[in-house]
Write a protein that holds these residues in place. Structure first.
Motif, PDB file in Angstrom:
ATOM      1  N   SER A  22       0.833  -1.202   0.000  1.00  0.00           N
ATOM      2  CA  SER A  22       0.000   0.000   0.000  1.00  0.00           C
ATOM      3  C   SER A  22       0.872   1.257   0.000  1.00  0.00           C
ATOM      4  O   SER A  22       0.367   2.369   0.078  1.00  0.00           O
ATOM      5  CB  SER A  22      -0.959  -0.006   1.188  1.00  0.00           C
ATOM      6  OG  SER A  22      -0.267  -0.180   2.392  1.00  0.00           O
ATOM      7  N   ASN A  23       2.184   1.078  -0.089  1.00  0.00           N
ATOM      8  CA  ASN A  23       3.079   2.237  -0.213  1.00  0.00           C
ATOM      9  C   ASN A  23       2.741   2.957  -1.530  1.00  0.00           C
ATOM     10  O   ASN A  23       2.535   2.323  -2.561  1.00  0.00           O
ATOM     11  CB  ASN A  23       4.540   1.775  -0.242  1.00  0.00           C
ATOM     12  CG  ASN A  23       5.502   2.897   0.108  1.00  0.00           C
ATOM     13  OD1 ASN A  23       5.431   3.980  -0.464  1.00  0.00           O
ATOM     14  ND2 ASN A  23       6.400   2.643   1.034  1.00  0.00           N
ATOM     15  N   ARG A  24       2.685   4.290  -1.456  1.00  0.00           N
ATOM     16  CA  ARG A  24       2.356   5.055  -2.668  1.00  0.00           C
ATOM     17  C   ARG A  24       3.543   5.152  -3.615  1.00  0.00           C
ATOM     18  O   ARG A  24       3.385   5.493  -4.787  1.00  0.00           O
ATOM     19  CB  ARG A  24       1.873   6.455  -2.282  1.00  0.00           C
ATOM     20  CG  ARG A  24       0.504   6.404  -1.589  1.00  0.00           C
ATOM     21  CD  ARG A  24       0.191   7.733  -0.947  1.00  0.00           C
ATOM     22  NE  ARG A  24       0.115   8.794  -1.923  1.00  0.00           N
ATOM     23  CZ  ARG A  24       0.239  10.087  -1.635  1.00  0.00           C
ATOM     24  NH1 ARG A  24       0.455  10.464  -0.372  1.00  0.00           N
ATOM     25  NH2 ARG A  24       0.151  10.996  -2.568  1.00  0.00           N
ATOM     26  N   VAL A  25       4.732   4.904  -3.078  1.00  0.00           N
ATOM     27  CA  VAL A  25       5.904   4.810  -3.941  1.00  0.00           C
ATOM     28  C   VAL A  25       6.070   3.323  -4.273  1.00  0.00           C
ATOM     29  O   VAL A  25       6.537   2.541  -3.453  1.00  0.00           O
ATOM     30  CB  VAL A  25       7.156   5.364  -3.247  1.00  0.00           C
ATOM     31  CG1 VAL A  25       8.387   5.160  -4.114  1.00  0.00           C
ATOM     32  CG2 VAL A  25       6.964   6.850  -2.926  1.00  0.00           C
ATOM     33  N   CYS A  39      11.912   3.211  -7.710  1.00  0.00           N
ATOM     34  CA  CYS A  39      12.456   4.552  -7.880  1.00  0.00           C
ATOM     35  C   CYS A  39      13.482   4.568  -9.008  1.00  0.00           C
ATOM     36  O   CYS A  39      14.571   5.127  -8.880  1.00  0.00           O
ATOM     37  CB  CYS A  39      13.066   5.072  -6.572  1.00  0.00           C
ATOM     38  SG  CYS A  39      11.929   4.990  -5.188  1.00  0.00           S
ATOM     39  N   THR A  40      13.110   3.947 -10.087  1.00  0.00           N
ATOM     40  CA  THR A  40      14.011   3.844 -11.235  1.00  0.00           C
ATOM     41  C   THR A  40      13.413   4.480 -12.485  1.00  0.00           C
ATOM     42  O   THR A  40      13.955   4.311 -13.582  1.00  0.00           O
ATOM     43  CB  THR A  40      14.316   2.351 -11.515  1.00  0.00           C
ATOM     44  OG1 THR A  40      13.089   1.623 -11.423  1.00  0.00           O
ATOM     45  CG2 THR A  40      15.304   1.798 -10.507  1.00  0.00           C
ATOM     46  N   GLY A  41      12.267   5.173 -12.306  1.00  0.00           N
ATOM     47  CA  GLY A  41      11.731   5.973 -13.402  1.00  0.00           C
ATOM     48  C   GLY A  41      11.249   5.159 -14.588  1.00  0.00           C
ATOM     49  O   GLY A  41      11.045   3.943 -14.493  1.00  0.00           O
ATOM     50  N   LEU A  86      18.038  -3.539  -3.317  1.00  0.00           N
ATOM     51  CA  LEU A  86      18.258  -2.116  -3.089  1.00  0.00           C
ATOM     52  C   LEU A  86      17.336  -1.271  -3.966  1.00  0.00           C
ATOM     53  O   LEU A  86      17.131  -1.564  -5.144  1.00  0.00           O
ATOM     54  CB  LEU A  86      19.726  -1.786  -3.387  1.00  0.00           C
ATOM     55  CG  LEU A  86      20.208  -0.369  -3.085  1.00  0.00           C
ATOM     56  CD1 LEU A  86      20.073  -0.037  -1.594  1.00  0.00           C
ATOM     57  CD2 LEU A  86      21.663  -0.208  -3.526  1.00  0.00           C
ATOM     58  N   ILE A  87      16.777  -0.219  -3.356  1.00  0.00           N
ATOM     59  CA  ILE A  87      15.943   0.739  -4.084  1.00  0.00           C
ATOM     60  C   ILE A  87      16.844   1.721  -4.829  1.00  0.00           C
ATOM     61  O   ILE A  87      17.922   2.067  -4.350  1.00  0.00           O
ATOM     62  CB  ILE A  87      15.047   1.506  -3.093  1.00  0.00           C
ATOM     63  CG1 ILE A  87      14.095   0.547  -2.381  1.00  0.00           C
ATOM     64  CG2 ILE A  87      14.257   2.621  -3.783  1.00  0.00           C
ATOM     65  CD1 ILE A  87      13.301   1.199  -1.237  1.00  0.00           C
ATOM     66  N   GLY A  88      16.393   2.174  -5.995  1.00  0.00           N
ATOM     67  CA  GLY A  88      17.082   3.278  -6.668  1.00  0.00           C
ATOM     68  C   GLY A  88      18.257   2.862  -7.526  1.00  0.00           C
ATOM     69  O   GLY A  88      19.136   3.671  -7.804  1.00  0.00           O
ATOM     70  N   VAL A  89      18.269   1.626  -7.934  1.00  0.00           N
ATOM     71  CA  VAL A  89      19.344   1.151  -8.795  1.00  0.00           C
ATOM     72  C   VAL A  89      18.704   0.380  -9.947  1.00  0.00           C
ATOM     73  O   VAL A  89      17.806  -0.433  -9.731  1.00  0.00           O
ATOM     74  CB  VAL A  89      20.311   0.214  -8.015  1.00  0.00           C
ATOM     75  CG1 VAL A  89      21.404  -0.316  -8.933  1.00  0.00           C
ATOM     76  CG2 VAL A  89      20.910   0.956  -6.829  1.00  0.00           C
ATOM     77  N   MET A 140       7.672   0.235   5.652  1.00  0.00           N
ATOM     78  CA  MET A 140       6.876  -0.394   4.611  1.00  0.00           C
ATOM     79  C   MET A 140       7.615  -0.359   3.286  1.00  0.00           C
ATOM     80  O   MET A 140       8.120   0.670   2.875  1.00  0.00           O
ATOM     81  CB  MET A 140       5.543   0.347   4.479  1.00  0.00           C
ATOM     82  CG  MET A 140       4.542  -0.369   3.587  1.00  0.00           C
ATOM     83  SD  MET A 140       3.204   0.746   3.123  1.00  0.00           S
ATOM     84  CE  MET A 140       2.470   1.054   4.708  1.00  0.00           C
ATOM     85  N   THR A 142       8.428  -0.841  -0.877  1.00  0.00           N
ATOM     86  CA  THR A 142       7.905  -0.403  -2.165  1.00  0.00           C
ATOM     87  C   THR A 142       7.576  -1.588  -3.068  1.00  0.00           C
ATOM     88  O   THR A 142       7.085  -1.389  -4.172  1.00  0.00           O
ATOM     89  CB  THR A 142       8.973   0.441  -2.874  1.00  0.00           C
ATOM     90  OG1 THR A 142      10.210  -0.300  -2.848  1.00  0.00           O
ATOM     91  CG2 THR A 142       9.183   1.759  -2.170  1.00  0.00           C
ATOM     92  N   SER A 164      24.623  -1.012   1.982  1.00  0.00           N
ATOM     93  CA  SER A 164      23.318  -0.683   1.408  1.00  0.00           C
ATOM     94  C   SER A 164      22.491  -1.941   1.210  1.00  0.00           C
ATOM     95  O   SER A 164      23.015  -2.971   0.792  1.00  0.00           O
ATOM     96  CB  SER A 164      23.495   0.001   0.047  1.00  0.00           C
ATOM     97  OG  SER A 164      23.935   1.318   0.227  1.00  0.00           O
ATOM     98  N   SER A 165      21.218  -1.858   1.488  1.00  0.00           N
ATOM     99  CA  SER A 165      20.320  -2.974   1.199  1.00  0.00           C
ATOM    100  C   SER A 165      18.916  -2.415   1.007  1.00  0.00           C
ATOM    101  O   SER A 165      18.673  -1.260   1.256  1.00  0.00           O
ATOM    102  CB  SER A 165      20.336  -4.008   2.312  1.00  0.00           C
ATOM    103  OG  SER A 165      19.869  -3.449   3.519  1.00  0.00           O
ATOM    104  N   GLY A 168      11.592  11.268  -8.578  1.00  0.00           N
ATOM    105  CA  GLY A 168      11.281   9.939  -8.070  1.00  0.00           C
ATOM    106  C   GLY A 168      12.220   8.851  -8.528  1.00  0.00           C
ATOM    107  O   GLY A 168      11.960   7.669  -8.313  1.00  0.00           O
ATOM    108  N   SER A 169      13.307   9.241  -9.157  1.00  0.00           N
ATOM    109  CA  SER A 169      14.220   8.252  -9.721  1.00  0.00           C
ATOM    110  C   SER A 169      15.667   8.645  -9.421  1.00  0.00           C
ATOM    111  O   SER A 169      15.932   9.619  -8.719  1.00  0.00           O
ATOM    112  CB  SER A 169      13.970   8.139 -11.223  1.00  0.00           C
ATOM    113  OG  SER A 169      14.791   7.155 -11.789  1.00  0.00           O
TER     114      SER A 169
END
Lengths: 383, 383
Positions: free
Chosen positions: A44-47, A77-79, A111-114, A216, A218, A382-383, B334-335
């Motif tokens: 339910s995360n909006r991201v 978060c990778t667009g 990991l987020i953002g990669v 929470m 993503t 990082s994780s 967001g990215s």
């Protein structure tokens, strides 16, 4: 047993090279039918990660023929590029398996953002397809691990039909849902609406009530796929019970393997005015870092339970609250109760009972203690 | 300087034997007038300590002649006996000082759920009264420490008038308010409604925006006492500014001395649709254990910022969020944004800027990192 316990499913788990350390990181689960009914529940995360956005669309069709899961990268978060990568993953699986990409769900964790290394992931899909097996469930469960120390599987069922499942998740575990990827399979001959109801009924009282660290994800994804291969149509209650049993078993395993945890904490909120309030109070208690540290130190610090309850809007009178830790009522009527030295906290499981004296509803929330090992696991890399 | 920086105040801090280790544990602050106006702000926790229940009543009268503060025990969750003990504390101070008990505030801090040793506390009041001094502010600030490593004081003011204060608090720091006892004094000649407005205006943007560990205390108390001894009546804005300055200074000191912290984290939420939403997003970010661990590890893990923002109901579009860490925009739209290796996190202060791209409101929330030392301090012994 895992996702191949039920008839009509094949799975594989391989090392595609997404993880730098060479560990298994790509899993494939295929439903060979005759049915391809499916239901899903997502964060339910909006991201939301790209694979969540993709799979939500796939599930709207009500049919899933295969699931591609990767560890080693969340693709969150990778667009637009991240979404294209998820799309390409489904397309490659469709090509290899001879199905429509619109029926292929994708799940990612890491990991987020990669961005994912697609030059390794895409060839891995062909490799995984070549290794698909009716005994591949364990390998698939191993390939979705991130910081998990063990892989998690569970099985239940009835006369002639089975529900099996696998899960990953060790940190970023919080309600709605915990950080996890879960695939459940069944050979029961049921349609999508029935699967959907059974899955939501189950997750509401299992994964949604496991809160390891209040964070929470993503990427949370729980899928239930039905092949109908048993030809058996179980009654709803019996089927829902099996799905709930498997979810509860996996949720308990997630808490038991939470990052750095030394204690599993069962928070029972009783005599609440409503189940929602019981859940709210339980979650609030489960998120008290101070309490979680005290439990780690085997300190029956019930004042930290009361100070957490006091931040909620649930119905209660402060001077009617009672709290037991491992069965000893250390707080009675909002004040000092039985001797705290009577509380034995040597074992891994700790039970906190919070009696709100405000009604007859109850709920159980699972969490774990907060330890230096948790800090280390989440600060050292990082994780 | 502390609470005796302003004219018309005396203070003392002594060791009454409430703490087992013999450290100072009892403070007394006395307003010798001519005015005895006062305002107070208390914890919003519904489980309130006995001294909070008492002092809330005292403050309704709008006059405070003295404040008795003790460390070494919170007198929270102590039932009717606990309230009787607070009452007896005020009565003893009234007797010693020759004032009405109804104008004596009481504040306590320490372990919840333990009765205070009144056989040591009551004689201590007489001893503290005998040591009252116009230079006693520092000693009073020292006597209210619990796990604080340093005592906290601050001073501001204008032409001919002064606002001074002291604070304690190191753990259980969360909004509404942080775990803390704060006494502010002023010799400005102002009435209770003016003090009340200035105090609420100040705490709303200072103590209420410091969130060390998400845990709200049962004992938080912030008092502002005015003696009128300067004879000066400052304009409201000037006075409110001084009160806010002292509160901001003390709040910053609380975060800087938070249990186990190695980093002070300033979370700036900008371009929010409203200030309330900016505060909500900032608090949510400040409560992410995963992010706080990452900051401890000097890891600019912006994915954990986004996953926290995504759990709020604030106005934003996920693909328009921007996040900077120490000035480097590591997340754009967001990215993936600028190279995370550009982020220098060697210093104690870390600034996280979250741009919601949804309006023009903003807010700053202060928190700190989560460390193994925090776990140790809160698990190795009761506090």
């Amino acid at each position: 047993m895992s996702v191949t316990a039920a008839k009509g499913f094949q799975a594989a788990g391989i090392a595609a090279g997404i993880k730098a350390n060479g560990n298994p990181d790509l899993a494939l689960v295929v439903n060979s039918g005759p049915r391809r009914a499916a239901a899903g529940v997502f964060t339910s995360n909006r991201v939301k990660a790209a694979p969540v956005l993709w799979s939500e669309q796939v599930l709207k069709g009500g049919a899933v023929t295969a699931v591609v899961l990767n560890s080693g990268g969340a693709n969150a978060c990778t667009g637009p590029q991240g979404f294209q990568d998820t799309h390409a993953t489904a397309e490659r699986a469709a090509e290899v398996l001879g199905h429509s990409a619109g029926e292929i769900a994708v799940a990612s964790t890491g990991l987020i953002g990669v961005l994912l290394p697609m030059d390794r992931l895409l060839p891995g899909i062909g490799q995984a397809a070549a290794e698909l097996s009716e005994h591949g469930g364990e390998k698939a469960a191993i390939a979705i691990k991130t910081t998990d120390t063990v892989h998690k599987t569970a099985v239940a069922g009835g006369a002639g039909w089975t529900v099996g499942g696998m899960a990953k998740g060790a940190g970023m575990l919080a309600p709605g849902l915990a950080t996890m990827l879960v695939v459940l399979t069944t050979d029961a001959d049921l349609d999508t609406p029935t699967l959907d109801k059974a899955l939501r009924d189950a997750t509401r009282v299992t994964f949604d009530r496991a809160d390891s660290d209040g964070c929470m994800s993503t990427n949370d994804t729980v899928l239930l796929l039905a092949s109908g291969a048993s030809g058996v149509v179980p009654g709803y209650d019996e089927f829902a019970d099996a799905v709930r049993t498997v979810c509860a078993d996996l949720a308990r395993q997630l808490i038991g393997d939470a990052e750095g945890a030394s204690k599993d904490i069962r928070i029972e909120v009783v005599n609440a005015a409503s189940e929602d309030e019981a859940v709210d109070v339980g979650r609030t208690i489960s998120r008290s870092n101070l309490l979680k540290c005290a439990i780690h130190g085997e300190d029956p610090n019930w004042g930290r339970v009361l100070s957490a309850i006091g931040t909620t809007s649930a119905a209660f009178e402060p001077d009617r609250l009672n709290v037991a830790i491992n069965g000893v009522w250390v707080c009675r009527n909002g004040s000092v109760g039985d001797d705290r030295d009577l509380v034995d906290m040597r074992f891994r499981e700790v039970v906190i009972t919070a009696d709100l004296a405000a009604g007859d509803a109850s709920a159980v929330i699972w969490t774990n203690d907060l330890t230096a090992d948790y800090v280390h696991e989440n600060s050292a890399y990082s994780s």
